[in-house]
Design a protein around this motif. Sequence first.
Motif, PDB file in Angstrom:
ATOM      1  N   PHE B 158     -19.285 -11.810 -17.326  1.00 44.08           N
ATOM      2  CA  PHE B 158     -20.889 -12.561 -17.368  1.00 44.08           C
ATOM      3  C   PHE B 158     -20.555 -13.965 -17.940  1.00 44.08           C
ATOM      4  CE2 PHE B 158     -21.545  -8.056 -17.009  1.00 44.08           C
ATOM      5  CZ  PHE B 158     -22.875  -7.943 -16.258  1.00 44.08           C
ATOM      6  N   LYS B 159     -21.605 -14.830 -17.366  1.00 48.11           N
ATOM      7  CA  LYS B 159     -21.694 -16.144 -17.911  1.00 48.11           C
ATOM      8  C   LYS B 159     -23.278 -16.529 -18.160  1.00 48.11           C
ATOM      9  CE  LYS B 159     -17.590 -17.649 -15.842  1.00 48.11           C
ATOM     10  NZ  LYS B 159     -16.736 -18.794 -15.619  1.00 48.11           N
ATOM     11  N   LEU B 160     -23.252 -17.324 -19.327  1.00 47.21           N
ATOM     12  CA  LEU B 160     -24.650 -17.691 -19.733  1.00 47.21           C
ATOM     13  C   LEU B 160     -25.128 -19.066 -19.111  1.00 47.21           C
ATOM     14  CD1 LEU B 160     -27.026 -17.009 -21.376  1.00 47.21           C
ATOM     15  CD2 LEU B 160     -26.149 -18.313 -23.103  1.00 47.21           C
ATOM     16  N   PRO B 181     -20.257 -11.842 -30.071  1.00 45.78           N
ATOM     17  CA  PRO B 181     -19.708 -10.931 -28.758  1.00 45.78           C
ATOM     18  C   PRO B 181     -21.144  -9.984 -28.441  1.00 45.78           C
ATOM     19  CG  PRO B 181     -18.082 -10.880 -30.299  1.00 45.78           C
ATOM     20  CD  PRO B 181     -19.268 -11.720 -31.054  1.00 45.78           C
ATOM     21  N   ALA B 182     -21.252  -9.871 -27.198  1.00 46.06           N
ATOM     22  CA  ALA B 182     -22.402  -9.296 -26.670  1.00 46.06           C
ATOM     23  C   ALA B 182     -22.225  -7.869 -26.383  1.00 46.06           C
ATOM     24  CB  ALA B 182     -22.918  -9.921 -25.212  1.00 46.06           C
ATOM     25  N   ASN B 183     -23.238  -7.048 -26.745  1.00 46.10           N
ATOM     26  CA  ASN B 183     -23.151  -5.484 -26.168  1.00 46.10           C
ATOM     27  C   ASN B 183     -24.232  -5.855 -25.165  1.00 46.10           C
ATOM     28  OD1 ASN B 183     -23.964  -3.066 -25.893  1.00 46.10           O
ATOM     29  ND2 ASN B 183     -24.756  -2.852 -28.200  1.00 46.10           N
ATOM     30  N   PRO B 184     -23.885  -5.194 -23.731  1.00 41.79           N
ATOM     31  CA  PRO B 184     -22.785  -4.422 -23.455  1.00 41.79           C
ATOM     32  C   PRO B 184     -21.730  -5.192 -22.676  1.00 41.79           C
ATOM     33  CG  PRO B 184     -24.396  -4.372 -21.634  1.00 41.79           C
ATOM     34  CD  PRO B 184     -24.918  -5.270 -22.815  1.00 41.79           C
ATOM     35  N   THR B 185     -21.897  -6.575 -22.631  1.00 46.59           N
ATOM     36  CA  THR B 185     -21.079  -7.228 -21.474  1.00 46.59           C
ATOM     37  C   THR B 185     -19.981  -7.792 -21.989  1.00 46.59           C
ATOM     38  OG1 THR B 185     -22.226  -9.529 -22.167  1.00 46.59           O
ATOM     39  CG2 THR B 185     -23.422  -8.229 -20.474  1.00 46.59           C
ATOM     40  N   GLY B 186     -19.368  -8.099 -23.597  1.00 48.37           N
ATOM     41  CA  GLY B 186     -18.596  -8.346 -23.998  1.00 48.37           C
ATOM     42  C   GLY B 186     -18.467 -10.111 -24.022  1.00 48.37           C
ATOM     43  N   TRP B 187     -19.642 -10.591 -23.442  1.00 48.40           N
ATOM     44  CA  TRP B 187     -19.787 -12.205 -23.502  1.00 48.40           C
ATOM     45  C   TRP B 187     -19.371 -12.747 -24.626  1.00 48.40           C
ATOM     46  CZ3 TRP B 187     -23.728 -15.022 -25.527  1.00 48.40           C
ATOM     47  CH2 TRP B 187     -23.566 -16.588 -25.286  1.00 48.40           C
ATOM     48  N   THR B 188     -18.657 -13.547 -24.930  1.00 50.48           N
ATOM     49  CA  THR B 188     -18.610 -14.303 -26.450  1.00 50.48           C
ATOM     50  C   THR B 188     -18.692 -15.902 -26.363  1.00 50.48           C
ATOM     51  OG1 THR B 188     -17.194 -12.463 -26.970  1.00 50.48           O
ATOM     52  CG2 THR B 188     -16.769 -14.430 -28.273  1.00 50.48           C
ATOM     53  N   ALA B 189     -19.735 -16.360 -26.989  1.00 52.31           N
ATOM     54  CA  ALA B 189     -20.013 -17.758 -26.824  1.00 52.31           C
ATOM     55  C   ALA B 189     -18.666 -18.561 -27.573  1.00 52.31           C
ATOM     56  CB  ALA B 189     -21.226 -17.956 -27.709  1.00 52.31           C
ATOM     57  N   THR B 190     -18.619 -19.699 -26.747  1.00 54.64           N
ATOM     58  CA  THR B 190     -17.700 -20.682 -27.485  1.00 54.64           C
ATOM     59  C   THR B 190     -18.568 -21.387 -28.651  1.00 54.64           C
ATOM     60  OG1 THR B 190     -18.241 -22.465 -25.891  1.00 54.64           O
ATOM     61  CG2 THR B 190     -16.254 -21.270 -25.488  1.00 54.64           C
ATOM     62  N   ALA B 330     -16.354  -7.713 -28.838  1.00 55.22           N
ATOM     63  CA  ALA B 330     -17.129  -6.471 -29.017  1.00 55.22           C
ATOM     64  C   ALA B 330     -16.135  -5.291 -28.374  1.00 55.22           C
ATOM     65  CB  ALA B 330     -18.612  -6.285 -28.261  1.00 55.22           C
ATOM     66  N   PHE B 331     -16.682  -4.130 -28.502  1.00 54.98           N
ATOM     67  CA  PHE B 331     -15.629  -2.961 -27.977  1.00 54.98           C
ATOM     68  C   PHE B 331     -16.337  -2.239 -26.851  1.00 54.98           C
ATOM     69  CE2 PHE B 331     -17.045  -1.488 -32.333  1.00 54.98           C
ATOM     70  CZ  PHE B 331     -18.185  -0.962 -31.741  1.00 54.98           C
ATOM     71  N   TYR B 332     -16.881  -2.941 -25.812  1.00 55.60           N
ATOM     72  CA  TYR B 332     -17.301  -2.221 -24.624  1.00 55.60           C
ATOM     73  C   TYR B 332     -16.606  -2.663 -23.284  1.00 55.60           C
ATOM     74  CZ  TYR B 332     -20.825  -1.169 -28.181  1.00 55.60           C
ATOM     75  OH  TYR B 332     -21.608  -0.838 -29.252  1.00 55.60           O
ATOM     76  N   GLN B 333     -16.524  -1.763 -22.372  1.00 55.14           N
ATOM     77  CA  GLN B 333     -16.043  -2.153 -21.064  1.00 55.14           C
ATOM     78  C   GLN B 333     -17.383  -1.969 -20.240  1.00 55.14           C
ATOM     79  OE1 GLN B 333     -12.948  -3.758 -19.853  1.00 55.14           O
ATOM     80  NE2 GLN B 333     -14.644  -4.188 -18.522  1.00 55.14           N
ATOM     81  N   PHE B 334     -17.865  -3.181 -19.542  1.00 51.42           N
ATOM     82  CA  PHE B 334     -19.167  -3.130 -18.940  1.00 51.42           C
ATOM     83  C   PHE B 334     -18.523  -3.035 -17.216  1.00 51.42           C
ATOM     84  CE2 PHE B 334     -23.036  -4.279 -16.765  1.00 51.42           C
ATOM     85  CZ  PHE B 334     -23.816  -3.264 -17.476  1.00 51.42           C
ATOM     86  N   PHE B 335     -18.626  -2.236 -16.388  1.00 51.16           N
ATOM     87  CA  PHE B 335     -18.022  -2.151 -15.059  1.00 51.16           C
ATOM     88  C   PHE B 335     -18.987  -1.366 -14.268  1.00 51.16           C
ATOM     89  CE2 PHE B 335     -16.744   2.266 -14.782  1.00 51.16           C
ATOM     90  CZ  PHE B 335     -16.894   2.750 -15.794  1.00 51.16           C
ATOM     91  N   SER B 336     -18.913  -1.829 -12.795  1.00 52.62           N
ATOM     92  CA  SER B 336     -19.547  -1.214 -11.715  1.00 52.62           C
ATOM     93  C   SER B 336     -18.528  -0.551 -11.034  1.00 52.62           C
ATOM     94  CB  SER B 336     -20.413  -2.308 -11.157  1.00 52.62           C
ATOM     95  OG  SER B 336     -19.619  -3.225 -10.670  1.00 52.62           O
ATOM     96  N   VAL B 337     -19.137   0.336 -10.164  1.00 52.39           N
ATOM     97  CA  VAL B 337     -18.390   1.271  -9.291  1.00 52.39           C
ATOM     98  C   VAL B 337     -18.787   0.900  -7.810  1.00 52.39           C
ATOM     99  CG1 VAL B 337     -17.877   3.592  -8.731  1.00 52.39           C
ATOM    100  CG2 VAL B 337     -18.281   3.005 -10.901  1.00 52.39           C
TER     101      VAL B 337
END
Lengths: 396, 396
Positions: B158-160, B181-190, B330-337
Amino acid sequence: MTTTTLPGASLIADLRPEARNAPESGIVEVVNHGRLKQGLIPLWVGEGDLPTPDFIARAANKSLADGETFYTWQRGIPELREALARYHTALYGQPFSSDRFFVTGSGMQSVQIAVRLIAGPGDELVIPTPAWPNFAAAIGIAGAKAVCVPMDLEHGRFKLDLDKLAAAITPRTRALVINSPANPTGWTATKAEMGALLALARKHGIWIIADEIYARFVYDGSPRAASFHDVMEPEDRVLFVQTFSKNWAMTGWRVGWIEAPPALGQVIENLIQYSTSGSPVFVQRAAIAALEEGEPFVAQQIARAAEGRKIISEGLLATNRVSLAAPDGAFYQFFSVDGRSDSRALAIELVDKANVGLAPGTAFGPGGETGLRLCFARKASDLVEVVARLQKALAT
Amino acid sequence: MTTTTLPGASLIADLRPEARNAPESGIVEVVNHGRLKQGLIPLWVGEGDLPTPDFIARAANKSLADGETFYTWQRGIPELREALARYHTALYGQPFSSDRFFVTGSGMQSVQIAVRLIAGPGDELVIPTPAWPNFAAAIGIAGAKAVCVPMDLEHGRFKLDLDKLAAAITPRTRALVINSPANPTGWTATKAEMGALLALARKHGIWIIADEIYARFVYDGSPRAASFHDVMEPEDRVLFVQTFSKNWAMTGWRVGWIEAPPALGQVIENLIQYSTSGSPVFVQRAAIAALEEGEPFVAQQIARAAEGRKIISEGLLATNRVSLAAPDGAFYQFFSVDGRSDSRALAIELVDKANVGLAPGTAFGPGGETGLRLCFARKASDLVEVVARLQKALAT
């Protein structure tokens, strides 16, 4: 001429008015004035002097040792909801199911959620006053309006005029907020009054927010005060806001409950989810211990309060400087001092001069301005000392 | 033809729309579906599998034994506020004073209060999504509007897009809600992104609600993620919503804090007073122990999460059925099937078929609909088993 702006003033101006205008607690203001004073006897807040009994704390310790430190049911753990149902069944002599009970993070949170359930901008809630100030504040923060109906005061005793209450109801009214036994006045509704209040709410199709947290503290020999439970049907629009704080000396635990028609369950769960997301399991285990093993302690608390009530009401009357009637319920003496109408100034003065902490009547809304609230849930020797100190301070 | 009304439907119709329309948590819905299932490995909520460490529970026990069971400071006990200041000073490498810190009854309550401080009916708050659903829900209950800005998804990452975010700002906008860091995506701002976000907020004179609760959980070897603290001035309009839940495995304790400019102190105190009236002292003592003695435990938690992240991202990729990128924080893996766009149905199916509990992306707002969130803050053997179960379930 220049205008100076305080640092931070622009930040405060940039807040929502409902938040910015929430009043500082008039009680906390006096507490903060005297909190660190040596030897002060604090009777300003609604708690006794006994710490939580060991058997309650032990239940929390055991839960922690068992590793119950994870998220849990938003409505409360099933065991506590069932224990609440049994407690109510025994206390009110009628069956209660556990799906009427929702565990909260304090009686205050119960009030917040009850208000949110039914009121927002444009709505009015009618409150007899003097009343616990947090009702009106929570209503204001929700964007609704608290409509105060001052009770009648006769010889130090407060009475509720139902016609005045009825006259305050408008098409915007969403609820009556009824606290019996009442803080700070000690006013305690009869069963007939409960019936009349319920009939009034039914007639207008409005809710009742019922605060009966002091129900066990009555002084006529009854096991409890009259309750809306004595007159209502289970599906009536009554929301009970409750707490473990008073009966079981658990003010510092921040745990309470809402009792409501089960149909509201999912909405209440959602409001819990989005405000505090549930209560600690170990606190809930302690609450179960309180309900299941707490009767001897509650009896002791009530006996102490009865003794305290006597010491205080008789002692203050003997000063010949006050106007009061011993309260029918709760554990507060509300009284006024002859010739002293500014209770806020008087409460501050009594901190400084008598080393006694009292709550100023100004905190409790219209009708309470000249009074002081004294919590007598405290050991007799302290209360005897308080009477002596007040006697001296008021004599000069 | 007759219309039947469900029992209780008229009661629900008589609630405020803000309350009635608060969404059921899409996560809790799946949890309730599988809560009692034997052998299920629960990775659906944001907590690890470790109970709170003993040294933290012991501090609570000692406080209870000391009789700290009374009402206390609404802003939190001074010792905890000072410990928070020291913790922040060490973590961010700059001085913090204790009057910036306000103890709350959970990160969720911090969010509720932050929203109430600045937003109500007519106001908008802009949130990049997918996001923790409780933000939007708390905003809705306050009568304000959550304006979602879906993040861009490229190869599972994911990107902002700051321009899209800027384009969502209107005269009604009161704040950006930034979780990094973001829940659920793990995105982390610089740090540069943090600076750009702050500049955007400053330009429009709006607030930032900053959720940096996962700041310690980053996987590039840094001690922490970039923070608004790296770019802001103390009096900037930034409200930090914080919790003890994640770093110290205290999800079940319901304790957090708000960090804000000290000028807001009295207003924040009032909002605490009229929502939960403070946090238990014994819980605050535990929180102090967490801050002062918790670094080895936090390091252990981060190391476990790093291992879990590797097991999960590699294991899921090996199925050749998913799209994902290992998260930056963060400590989530966000994924799609692949081929499965209804994540709610898929999450329910995986409970039934794989005995694995995941959170459906539908719960996290626009942009997350097709994803699943998996919490990997858990022991490696469980995660290896989860990979095997998912591999099997997704292969059929």
